[in-house]
Design a protein around this motif. Structure first.
Motif, mmCIF file in Angstrom:
data_model
loop_
_atom_site.group_PDB
_atom_site.id
_atom_site.type_symbol
_atom_site.label_atom_id
_atom_site.label_comp_id
_atom_site.label_asym_id
_atom_site.label_seq_id
_atom_site.Cartn_x
_atom_site.Cartn_y
_atom_site.Cartn_z
ATOM 1 N N LEU A 128 0.816 -1.307 0.109
ATOM 2 C CA LEU A 128 0.144 0.124 -0.044
ATOM 3 C C LEU A 128 0.913 1.132 -0.110
ATOM 4 N N GLY A 129 0.651 2.085 -1.156
ATOM 5 C CA GLY A 129 1.321 3.327 -0.886
ATOM 6 C C GLY A 129 2.505 3.449 -1.658
ATOM 7 N N GLU A 130 3.003 1.905 -2.270
ATOM 8 C CA GLU A 130 4.028 2.044 -3.185
ATOM 9 C C GLU A 130 3.811 2.385 -4.595
#
Length: 158
Positions: free
Chosen positions: A45-47
């Motif tokens: 998540l968020g990568e």
């Protein structure tokens, strides 16, 4: 002189699969396998992933589907025939280098993923990394070539 751009390569082994099917490529994930993949996928998540490359085998395809369901905005998904269990890691590295992407996720199988990690991180085939089902590795380096990447994390789902 500018610093070289570091690439991030994530490698995810498929989740737990049923023990038998008509052929190996048709083995499906178990419900526990789906759950362990979802746990591993939360680390993504968020990568800023640009692409997910996935083996054509059913359990890897299902693993990639779970990852995409967890990610709010999943990147494009591409099935490639060079990510099967017995694929040549040298070919995989050549394909990754040719793509030239900075943020990539591979979804594949043992023994390929362990051998690939050993080659990228240590520059050798002789000491592959152990990767259980739904294990997630993060490597950084200037290019996906032998010994040019550093293993930054290896998370096991168990």
């Amino acid at each position: 002189m500018s610093e070289p751009v570091l690439r991030t390569l994530w490698i995810l082994r498929h989740g737990e699969a049923v023990g038998a099917a008509r052929v190996d490529a048709e083995r499906a994930l178990t419900s526990a396998g789906r759950e362990e993949v979802a746990r591993s996928a939360r680390h993504l998540l968020g990568e800023p992933l640009q692409l997910i490359l996935v083996s054509p085998y059913l359990r890897a395809q299902q693993t990639a589907e779970v990852v995409c369901a967890v990610l709010a905005e999943p990147p494009a998904l591409r099935t490639v025939d060079w990510l099967t269990p017995d694929s040549d890691p040298e070919q995989v590295m050549a394909e990754l280098d040719r793509l030239g992407l900075d943020q990539l996720l591979l979804v594949s199988h043992q023994p390929l993923v362990g051998t690939l990690l050993g080659l990228l991180d240590r520059g050798e085939r002789a000491s592959p990394h152990a990767m259980g089902t739904a294990s997630l590795a993060r490597l950084e380096g200037v290019a996906p070539l032998p010994g040019l990447m550093t293993l930054r994390s290896l998370r096991h789902s168990h």
